[in-house]
Design an enzyme around this catalytic site. Structure first.
Site, short mmCIF file in Angstrom:
data_model
loop_
_atom_site.label_atom_id
_atom_site.label_comp_id
_atom_site.label_asym_id
_atom_site.label_seq_id
_atom_site.Cartn_x
_atom_site.Cartn_y
_atom_site.Cartn_z
N GLU A 119 158.86 14.72 127.63
CA GLU A 119 158.58 13.29 127.67
C GLU A 119 157.12 13.04 128.03
O GLU A 119 156.45 13.91 128.59
CB GLU A 119 159.51 12.61 128.67
N LYS A 121 153.83 11.90 129.92
CA LYS A 121 153.46 11.67 131.32
C LYS A 121 152.68 10.37 131.34
O LYS A 121 151.53 10.29 130.91
CB LYS A 121 152.61 12.82 131.85
N ASP A 123 150.57 7.25 132.38
CA ASP A 123 149.43 7.13 133.29
C ASP A 123 149.48 5.77 133.96
O ASP A 123 148.82 4.83 133.56
CB ASP A 123 148.13 7.30 132.50
N TYR A 229 158.69 2.25 132.64
CA TYR A 229 159.47 3.27 131.96
C TYR A 229 160.20 4.11 133.00
O TYR A 229 159.56 4.63 133.93
CB TYR A 229 158.57 4.17 131.11
N LYS A 319 148.88 18.71 131.29
CA LYS A 319 147.89 17.63 131.14
C LYS A 319 147.14 17.73 129.82
O LYS A 319 146.85 18.81 129.34
CB LYS A 319 146.88 17.69 132.29
N CYS A 418 109.21 -4.28 118.79
CA CYS A 418 110.22 -3.47 118.11
C CYS A 418 109.83 -1.98 118.20
O CYS A 418 108.69 -1.62 117.91
CB CYS A 418 110.30 -3.90 116.64
N CYS A 421 108.77 -1.03 114.30
CA CYS A 421 107.65 -1.62 113.56
C CYS A 421 106.65 -2.34 114.46
O CYS A 421 105.65 -2.85 114.00
CB CYS A 421 108.15 -2.57 112.48
N CYS A 436 114.23 -8.07 116.54
CA CYS A 436 112.90 -7.76 116.02
C CYS A 436 112.57 -8.82 114.98
O CYS A 436 113.42 -9.17 114.16
CB CYS A 436 112.93 -6.37 115.38
N CYS A 442 109.92 -4.22 108.77
CA CYS A 442 110.43 -3.22 109.71
C CYS A 442 111.23 -2.16 108.95
O CYS A 442 112.19 -2.48 108.25
CB CYS A 442 111.31 -3.90 110.75
S1 IVH Z 1 159.11 13.22 136.94
C1 IVH Z 1 160.31 15.26 140.92
N1 IVH Z 1 158.39 12.24 134.62
O1 IVH Z 1 153.62 11.97 137.45
C2 IVH Z 1 159.60 14.91 139.68
N2 IVH Z 1 156.93 11.96 136.47
O2 IVH Z 1 152.44 14.19 139.18
C3 IVH Z 1 159.30 13.47 139.58
N3 IVH Z 1 154.89 10.70 135.92
O3 IVH Z 1 154.27 10.78 140.65
C4 IVH Z 1 158.39 13.11 138.52
N4 IVH Z 1 155.39 10.32 133.81
O4 IVH Z 1 154.40 9.09 138.80
C5 IVH Z 1 158.06 12.41 135.91
N5 IVH Z 1 157.91 11.37 132.52
C6 IVH Z 1 157.59 11.55 133.80
C7 IVH Z 1 156.40 11.05 134.34
C8 IVH Z 1 156.09 11.28 135.67
C9 IVH Z 1 154.52 10.12 134.77
C10 IVH Z 1 154.12 10.70 137.17
C11 IVH Z 1 154.92 10.32 138.39
C12 IVH Z 1 154.64 11.34 139.42
C13 IVH Z 1 153.50 12.11 138.85
C14 IVH Z 1 153.64 13.55 139.23
#
Ligand code: IVH
Length: 684
Positions: A119, A121, A123, A229, A319, A418, A421, A436, A442
């Site tokens: 899934e 991650k 931000d 989410y 990451k 400029c 020119c 200019c 120019c």
């Molecule tokens: S699972 C025990 N799933 O990443 C595990 N975390 O560095 C709980 N995060 O503080 C985290 N997307 O805020 C999980 N699909 C995802 C995530 C996710 C973002 C963040 C979360 C956590 C940080 C961990």
């Protein structure tokens, strides 16, 4: 009816229906797939509000009308997490991921393929939302993992977080964990609004989400485009399915938002494929993600694996390369555009951002430099997002943990002459842009003018790209546009990277381009403010170039979408000797177009002639420019501000002060759907 009479059965069922309808459309709206116009949503909302006002006994604490309206807090109270909110270990390479898979098998003492959930991650900001007997009772931040802050009132304003879960088999206590994010589109709009008001902008969607959540006044949070989410559960009393994938599916069924990108795969090889595939689409996603999270899918295996220090052994975050990096501004140079606009460009210490080396970033204009408070030598945060050119997000004053040495900082001085020119540079009052004044004297402006003339939308000279134009000018083969038509095969073929065949092709393309249309020719001349649409209107209104060249400003303004500024620009252009010479040379070189009959626009003939429209907020199915063009085509004037003279305001989501002003003045307001219907009635 009065409050002393009990509500009728019909009213009761309407009340329930309204709650369901509002929750449904709310969800569609935050997923950016609205099915009804905002105005209709507002009507449903107001209807429910008025029923609840009349019969307070019908108002429940999970009604959508209770999302906003709570009084501001003076301080956040703390919340102890029943189950700590942990973090994740990171993987930075394929090897790290393979090692993770190996460790799991070793610990479980198995050799079989492991099933993983993949899934995004997200931000954003980690949160916990607690449901008791299906009702949302608490929202909390992660804090230090053991104790967070109580943000229940703020969480209640976020449309994607249900106030009440729907469905069966829901645990009596269910703590859902997830990430609150601000989608990119909402972030851009929020910053646009901040810019328009002259207030501070947010550096990125993550900061904007964090700032929006940490508000003591939930009304502020309510006005921000936030989404949650769900990605796991915390404290639970009751039964849940036996895999992570099925748990997320259940959460989704009960009304929470779960990523569409969730995928269950077999084996680490498929994890790597997923990482690559989503990585490629990363910039096109509607929200920022900074990597992929892989989790062992079977809960039983998760339990066997357990935790080490602050992170689970059964999950890892892989990451992506960062989208933002720190670097130093080594210098600022000034580029001259086709219309003489001087654009400051930051020369950066090269830095690798999201897969490419970035060494330049545009600074747009003087205002942008002021907004950033930028000086040469500053350390800056550089960001790549979507397909946009790299941006300088902010100047970083503190340099903790960075190894970028800041030399003495130097003021950025706009040139008085400029850089190409040496003509005088002027800034017109009220314009952010410095220009200019050299015109076609120019070399920079000449190069840009030739590129524009050759471009696809103008004369469409096949094979004559920007690089080639630069080369021709640099090598002295051409110095003005019409010189293109006297290029000869011998000198072309002698150029680096140009064989005889390419030379021949280019000469053929040039020959072909000579037969054009008046609209293309006019556009190709590069008159300021004359885009393709205006060029077409001018051509059709006058039919002949000579008529446009001698037209005064009043005559020019008879063209449907020509206002005083465009009229002035066209008039000025044909007053300049240099430009008249360029036109004459092009005609002498054989550039021609079929003469057409003049089709003057008759004033008063179009349906919206004499009416002023204002566009505000975001439109979903077309850009504001497209809407503007369509309204102009119907004869309307499109203005940037609302006054008593405004006939109608078209307002999309995010409309602010212009909409309030229109309402205060009693000006007609259309939403996008109504505009579309209106336009289609006029076949635009
Ligand atoms: S699972 C025990 N799933 O990443 C595990 N975390 O560095 C709980 N995060 O503080 C985290 N997307 O805020 C999980 N699909 C995802 C995530 C996710 C973002 C963040 C979360 C956590 C940080 C961990």
């Amino acid at each position: 009816m009065s409050a002393s009479n009990p509500p009728s059965a019909a009213l009761l069922s309407r009340c329930k229906e309204l709650i369901d309808l509002i929750n449904y459309h709310n969800k569609k709206y935050y997923l950016e797939t609205p099915e009804i116009p905002d105005a209709q949503y507002d009507r449903l909302f107001r209807e429910l509000q008025s029923i609840e006002h009349e019969f307070p006994q019908l108002k429940t604490d999970t009604s959508p009308t209770t999302r906003v309206g709570a009084t501001p807090l003076s301080v956040f109270s703390s919340v102890a997490h029943e189950v700590p909110m942990l973090s994740l270990d990171n993987a930075f390479s394929e090897e790290d991921l393979l090692a993770f898979d190996r460790r799991i098998k070793e610990r479980l003492k198995v050799d079989e393929t492991i099933e993983y959930s993949c899934e995004p991650k997200f931000d954003g900001i980690a949160v916990s939302v607690l449901y008791r007997d299906k009702k949302l009772v608490r929202g909390a931040t992660r804090g230090d993992g053991n104790t967070g802050e109580d943000i229940t009132l703020n969480v209640r304003t976020i449309g994607s977080i249900p106030l009440e879960l729907k469905g069966d088999d829901i645990p009596s206590v269910l703590e859902v964990r997830g990430e609150i994010i601000m989608p990119k589109k909402g972030f851009d709009e929020l910053n646009q609004r901040a810019l328009a008001k002259g207030s501070k902008t947010f550096a990125n969607p993550r900061n904007a989400a964090a700032g929006s959540l940490r508000q003591l006044d939930p009304k502020i949070t309510a006005s921000r485009p936030l989404v949650m989410y769900a990605y796991s559960v915390g404290y639970v009393e009751g039964e849940l399915p036996d895999t992570h994938g099925k748990i997320l599916q259940a959460l989704s069924k009960w009304g929470l938002l779960v990523s569409d990108e969730l995928k269950i795969v077999r084996g680490v090889g498929q994890c790597i494929d997923y990482y690559q595939a989503l990585g490629e689409r990363r910039l096109a996603l509607p929200y920022d993600i900074d990597g992929i999270v892989f989790k062992v899918n079977r809960i039983e295996l998760q339990q066997q694996l357990g935790f080490v220090s602050r992170a689970p052994r059964w999950a890892i975050a892989n990451k992506f390369p960062a989208q933002e990096e720190l670097t130093r501004v080594n210098d600022v140079e000034f580029q001259v555009g086709r219309t003489g606009a001087i654009t400051p460009v930051a020369r950066l210490e090269p830095v690798f951002v999201a897969g490419v080396t970035v060494s330049n970033a545009t600074l747009h204009n003087r205002d942008e430099i002021e907004r950033l408070g930028l000086k040469i030598g500053d350390t800056v945060l550089v960001r790549r997002a979507g397909d946009v050119i790299p941006q300088i997000v902010s100047v970083v004053r503190e340099q903790k943990g960075t190894n970028i040495q800041s030399p003495v900082r130097r003021e950025i001085v706009f040139p008085e002459n400029c850089p190409v020119c040496k003509s005088v540079v002027v800034t017109v009052e009220g314009e952010a842009v410095a220009r200019c004044t050299g015109g076609l004297i120019c070399e920079a402006q000449r190069k840009e003018a030739i590129k524009h003339f050759a471009s696809r939308q103008a004369m469409d000279i096949d094979g004559l790209g920007d690089k080639l134009v630069e080369q021709f000018v640099d090598e002295g083969l051409i110095s003005e546009i019409s010189d293109l038509f006297s290029l000869d095969k011998t000198s072309l073929a002698a150029l680096e990277r140009m064989g005889e065949k390419s030379a021949e092709n280019l000469l053929n393309a040039l020959e072909q381009a000579k037969q054009t249309t008046l609209a293309r020719f006019l556009f190709g001349l590069g008159i300021r403010e004359v885009g393709q649409a205006t060029a077409r209107s001018l051509a059709s209104h006058f039919g002949k170039l000579e008529a446009i060249m001698v037209a005064d400003r009043e005559v020019l303004q008879q063209v449907s979408d020509v206002g005083p500024i465009v009229a002035q620009r066209v008039h000025d252009f044909f007053q300049q000797k240099e430009n008249l010479k360029a036109v004459a040379h092009l005609q002498a070189a054989g550039v021609t177009w079929p003469e057409t009959e003049a089709k003057p626009d008759e004033p008063g003939k179009l349906p919206l002639t004499g009416l002023t429209y204002v566009l505000t907020g975001t439109l979903e199915t077309m850009t504001r420019d497209e809407a503007k063009e369509k309204l102009l085509a119907l004869g309307a004037k499109v203005s940037g501000s609302v006054s008593s003279k405004t006939h109608c305001v078209v307002a999309g989501p995010g409309a602010g002060s212009k909409l309030s002003k229109a309402e205060a003045l009693g000006v007609e307001v259309l939403d996008e759907q109504q505009l579309i219907v209106f336009l289609s009635e006029h076949e635009v």
